[in-house]
Scaffold this motif. Structure first.
Motif, mmCIF file in Angstrom:
data_model
loop_
_atom_site.group_PDB
_atom_site.id
_atom_site.type_symbol
_atom_site.label_atom_id
_atom_site.label_comp_id
_atom_site.label_asym_id
_atom_site.label_seq_id
_atom_site.Cartn_x
_atom_site.Cartn_y
_atom_site.Cartn_z
ATOM 1 N N PRO A 172 2.071 -16.875 -16.465
ATOM 2 C CA PRO A 172 3.006 -15.750 -17.018
ATOM 3 C C PRO A 172 2.908 -15.243 -18.268
ATOM 4 C CG PRO A 172 3.824 -17.685 -16.003
ATOM 5 C CD PRO A 172 3.043 -17.998 -16.537
ATOM 6 N N ARG A 173 2.647 -13.351 -17.935
ATOM 7 C CA ARG A 173 2.861 -12.670 -19.359
ATOM 8 C C ARG A 173 4.301 -13.152 -19.672
ATOM 9 N NH1 ARG A 173 -1.548 -13.147 -16.174
ATOM 10 N NH2 ARG A 173 -2.357 -11.187 -15.079
ATOM 11 N N SER A 174 3.574 -13.265 -21.015
ATOM 12 C CA SER A 174 4.582 -13.689 -22.456
ATOM 13 C C SER A 174 4.111 -14.066 -23.513
ATOM 14 C CB SER A 174 5.331 -15.545 -21.940
ATOM 15 O OG SER A 174 4.415 -16.045 -22.044
ATOM 16 N N GLU B 77 4.244 -16.346 -25.394
ATOM 17 C CA GLU B 77 2.791 -17.943 -25.457
ATOM 18 C C GLU B 77 1.914 -17.881 -24.552
ATOM 19 O OE1 GLU B 77 7.416 -18.604 -25.475
ATOM 20 O OE2 GLU B 77 6.171 -17.712 -23.785
ATOM 21 N N PRO C 131 3.243 -8.720 -23.540
ATOM 22 C CA PRO C 131 4.864 -8.224 -23.919
ATOM 23 C C PRO C 131 3.649 -7.982 -25.242
ATOM 24 C CG PRO C 131 4.050 -10.617 -24.282
ATOM 25 C CD PRO C 131 3.267 -10.106 -23.076
ATOM 26 N N ARG D 196 5.431 -15.276 -31.677
ATOM 27 C CA ARG D 196 7.328 -15.161 -31.399
ATOM 28 C C ARG D 196 8.077 -14.457 -31.991
ATOM 29 N NH1 ARG D 196 6.584 -20.813 -31.265
ATOM 30 N NH2 ARG D 196 6.597 -21.078 -33.281
#
Length: 195
Positions: free
Chosen positions: A79-81, A83, A144, A184
């Motif tokens: 998933p695009r994140s 992380e 992101p 983050r």
């Protein structure tokens, strides 16, 4: 000029090792011959001069440091994140550590480019295009952050990699943690950019 691609690649790999170990001043065609364990004069059959050798080293380091397409495709199933971005950056760092010689050779090329305008112009062209490719990849993949975030990540990671590969005690083995924290803080609240 000789056209044996395997021999040219072996000579370029030897040149990368010489450049990483001895620096720009130690990079001679004779030193490349010695590192490649070929007869003296072999490199001069493949590279018209030192400038041509430097130019071709740039291309070879790029080849050696480029991610494996299958591994990248596997990583991109996540998933695009923030992380995922951190994972991608850690993989870049791992490639640089795994092929420290190529990265150090590229640093030497950057320094040599400040003294050789033609090399500096080529480096500017290559690195500008690569940064644009990285920005486009990031945005097209729906990761992101926006263009400025990608540039900030690029700058932070390059600085961290230089320290890790040249003065490793400075970061005391915390590069992975710092990469996670960087993503983050920079991307934590960022939605994927649609532009």
């Amino acid at each position: 000029m000789r056209q044996n691609p395997e021999r040219r690649t072996a000579l370029l790999d030897a040149a990368i090792e010489v450049l990483a170990r001895e620096g720009s001043r130690g990079l001679t065609l004779r030193a490349v011959d010695a590192a490649a364990r070929v007869p003296v004069g072999t490199s001069s059959n493949y590279f018209a001069n030192r400038g041509e050798l430097l130019r071709q080293i740039m291309g070879r380091t790029y080849e050696r440091l480029t991610p494996d397409p299958a591994e990248l495709a596997e990583t991109m199933t996540a998933p695009r994140s923030p992380e995922l971005v951190a994972l991608l950056l850690r993989q870049v760092h791992q490639r640089m550590r795994a092929d420290r010689s190529s990265y150090l050779a590229m640093l030497e090329l950057r320094l040599e480019g400040t003294r050789r305008p033609e090399l500096g112009a080529e480096l500017n062209r290559i690195f500008s295009a690569e940064l644009e490719n990285n920005i486009r990849f990031h945005l097209d993949a729906g990761l992101p952050g926006d263009r400025v975030a990608v540039i900030l990540l690029y700058l932070a990671m390059h600085g961290m990699i230089v320290d890790d590969l040249t003065v490793p005690d400075v970061l005391a083995g915390k590069a992975g943690e710092l990469t996670d924290e960087l993503c983050r803080r920079l991307l934590g609240n960022a939605a994927p950019d649609a532009s």
